[in-house]
Design a protein around this motif. Structure first.
Motif, short mmCIF file in Angstrom:
data_model
loop_
_atom_site.label_atom_id
_atom_site.label_comp_id
_atom_site.label_asym_id
_atom_site.label_seq_id
_atom_site.Cartn_x
_atom_site.Cartn_y
_atom_site.Cartn_z
N ARG A 8 0.89 -1.25 0.00
CA ARG A 8 -0.10 -0.11 0.02
C ARG A 8 0.87 1.38 0.16
O ARG A 8 1.65 1.32 0.89
CB ARG A 8 -0.88 0.07 1.27
CG ARG A 8 -1.78 -1.25 1.30
CD ARG A 8 -2.37 -1.37 2.75
NE ARG A 8 -1.18 -1.20 3.91
CZ ARG A 8 -1.57 -0.73 5.09
NH1 ARG A 8 -2.59 -0.18 5.51
NH2 ARG A 8 -0.34 -0.78 5.86
N SER A 58 -1.91 -1.43 -3.65
CA SER A 58 -2.94 -0.22 -3.52
C SER A 58 -2.15 0.95 -3.62
O SER A 58 -1.51 1.17 -2.89
CB SER A 58 -3.51 -0.54 -2.00
OG SER A 58 -4.51 0.59 -1.82
N LYS A 77 -2.67 5.36 -3.52
CA LYS A 77 -3.55 6.42 -3.30
C LYS A 77 -2.74 7.57 -3.87
O LYS A 77 -1.58 7.73 -3.43
CB LYS A 77 -3.77 6.61 -1.83
CG LYS A 77 -4.77 5.53 -1.17
CD LYS A 77 -5.00 6.07 0.36
CE LYS A 77 -5.35 4.78 1.20
NZ LYS A 77 -6.93 4.84 0.84
N CYS A 128 -1.54 10.07 5.01
CA CYS A 128 -1.56 8.76 4.82
C CYS A 128 -0.34 7.79 5.60
O CYS A 128 -0.70 6.71 6.16
CB CYS A 128 -1.65 8.37 3.20
SG CYS A 128 -3.02 8.84 2.50
N ASP A 183 -0.95 8.30 9.44
CA ASP A 183 -2.09 7.46 9.78
C ASP A 183 -1.98 5.82 9.77
O ASP A 183 -2.86 5.13 10.01
CB ASP A 183 -3.30 8.08 9.18
CG ASP A 183 -3.75 9.53 9.55
OD1 ASP A 183 -3.10 9.97 10.44
OD2 ASP A 183 -4.41 10.03 8.66
N GLN A 199 -2.21 4.38 6.89
CA GLN A 199 -2.90 3.84 5.78
C GLN A 199 -2.26 3.11 4.77
O GLN A 199 -2.58 2.33 4.11
CB GLN A 199 -3.84 5.15 5.28
CG GLN A 199 -4.69 5.74 6.14
CD GLN A 199 -5.44 6.85 5.51
OE1 GLN A 199 -5.93 6.85 4.54
NE2 GLN A 199 -5.71 7.92 6.30
N VAL A 200 -1.00 3.86 4.67
CA VAL A 200 0.11 3.05 3.59
C VAL A 200 1.15 2.52 4.30
O VAL A 200 1.62 2.96 5.22
CB VAL A 200 0.19 3.93 2.55
CG1 VAL A 200 -1.15 4.30 1.75
CG2 VAL A 200 0.59 5.33 2.95
#
Length: 327
Positions: A98, A127, A129, A139, A142, A144-145
């Motif tokens: 990610r 994935s 972003k 990101c 947090d 998220q990746v």
């Protein structure tokens, strides 16, 4: 009934059933036949029932043994499959990567690299972003990746930022603009010019504003736009000139405009790998990051005006050129 049946017991049972006897099974498992016999005895004592009927000529599963055999084969197949998947994960051949990246990086720089990465790792899922620099950093912060690819963040906190690419800022103007007839454009030439600027949230805007400020330039009217295509369209319509990093230019090719080298000084934007050292990376993510760190070694193509910062030739050329960098 207690549960002391292990994978060792199940493998012994399956080996005997599939090979029709103790001798062949013991050879297959590379153990003594007496040890194999004790293992089956342990199963029968644990379950309170016989699993094989033994004669002088053959070994046959009992009804209970047949049921245990079917379940044992399924359990072993699932276990071996799980171990294989984990081994593939450890080797970076499975799992999910990610990442978040600037839109120009995600659309122009990454596709070729990901293609090469997936060529030998087709089972790795990706994935991606894309967004502005601060969105990429958020990101990463947090969780998220796994990592991000962004210009240098305003606030990085505990994040580590490794430079991997630098691209030069270029001037774009309409074909009818006076800049179109000039060999190069300097920052001083922007004085009084109508200008198409990127959104204030864009990392491009901060660097361009800084360079204009250093050159003490007062622009004419300014139009702001968030989308790269919008900037290109406005410039093409002669509503102003603009300054664009080299990695962004391929995203504007649908519009007609004139491209000019921007000098006095040459200004570059650095692109960084951004990651949190406190968050362990998957092996696949670690491999992809290493590929990005070694862009020159792997000979990844990038647009004119951009360079891998670990390219010794480019570093030598840059050190001898009169350039400045806006970080």
């Amino acid at each position: 009934m207690s549960n002391n049946i292990t994978l060792r017991h199940l493998r012994a049972l399956v080996a005997i059933a599939e090979r029709g006897g103790y001798t062949a099974a013991a050879q297959f498992l590379n153990i003594a036949q007496s040890a194999l016999s004790r293992t089956i005895t342990e199963i029968e004592e644990e379950l309170g029932t016989r699993v094989f009927d033994r004669t002088t000529r053959k070994v046959v599963l009992t009804v209970a043994g047949e049921q245990l055999f079917m379940n044992a084969r399924r359990v072993l197949a699932e276990f071996d499959s799980a171990l294989l998947r984990f081994k593939l994960y450890q080797d970076g051949l499975d799992g999910t990567v990610r990442l978040a990246a600037l839109s120009s990086v995600a659309s122009i720089m990454l596709p070729t690299i990901i293609f090469k990465f997936r060529k030998t790792r087709p089972n790795v899922r990706m994935s991606i972003k894309d967004g502005f620099a601060d969105e990429v950093v958020r990101c990463v912060l947090d969780g998220q990746v796994d990592f991000g690819i962004s210009s240098f963040p305003k606030t990085k906190g505990r994040l580590i930022c490794e430079p991997i690419v630098a691209d030069s800022f270029m001037c774009i103007c309409s074909q009818a603009h006076r800049f179109a007839g000039m060999e190069t454009v300097s920052w001083k030439d922007f004085s009084g010019e109508d200008f198409v600027a990127f959104d204030p949230l864009s990392s491009i805007r901060a660097r361009v504003d800084r360079a204009l400020q250093i050159a003490e330039i007062q622009l004419g009217s300014v139009i702001e736009a968030r989308d790269v295509g919008t900037v290109a369209g406005l410039v093409s319509a002669d509503l102003g000139v603009s300054v664009v990093p080299s990695l962004v230019l391929p995203m504007m090719q649908f519009c007609e405009f004139t491209l000019k080298s921007l000098v006095a000084p040459v200004v570059e934007r650095e692109i960084f790998l951004v990651y949190d050292p406190q968050i362990p990376l998957s092996p696949a993510a670690d491999i992809l990051m290493d590929m990005l760190r070694q862009g020159t070694r792997y000979k990844y193509g990038i647009p004119d005006g951009a360079r891998w910062v670990n390219d010794p030739l480019n570093q030598c050329l840059r050190s001898s050129a009169a350039t400045s960098s806006v970080g």
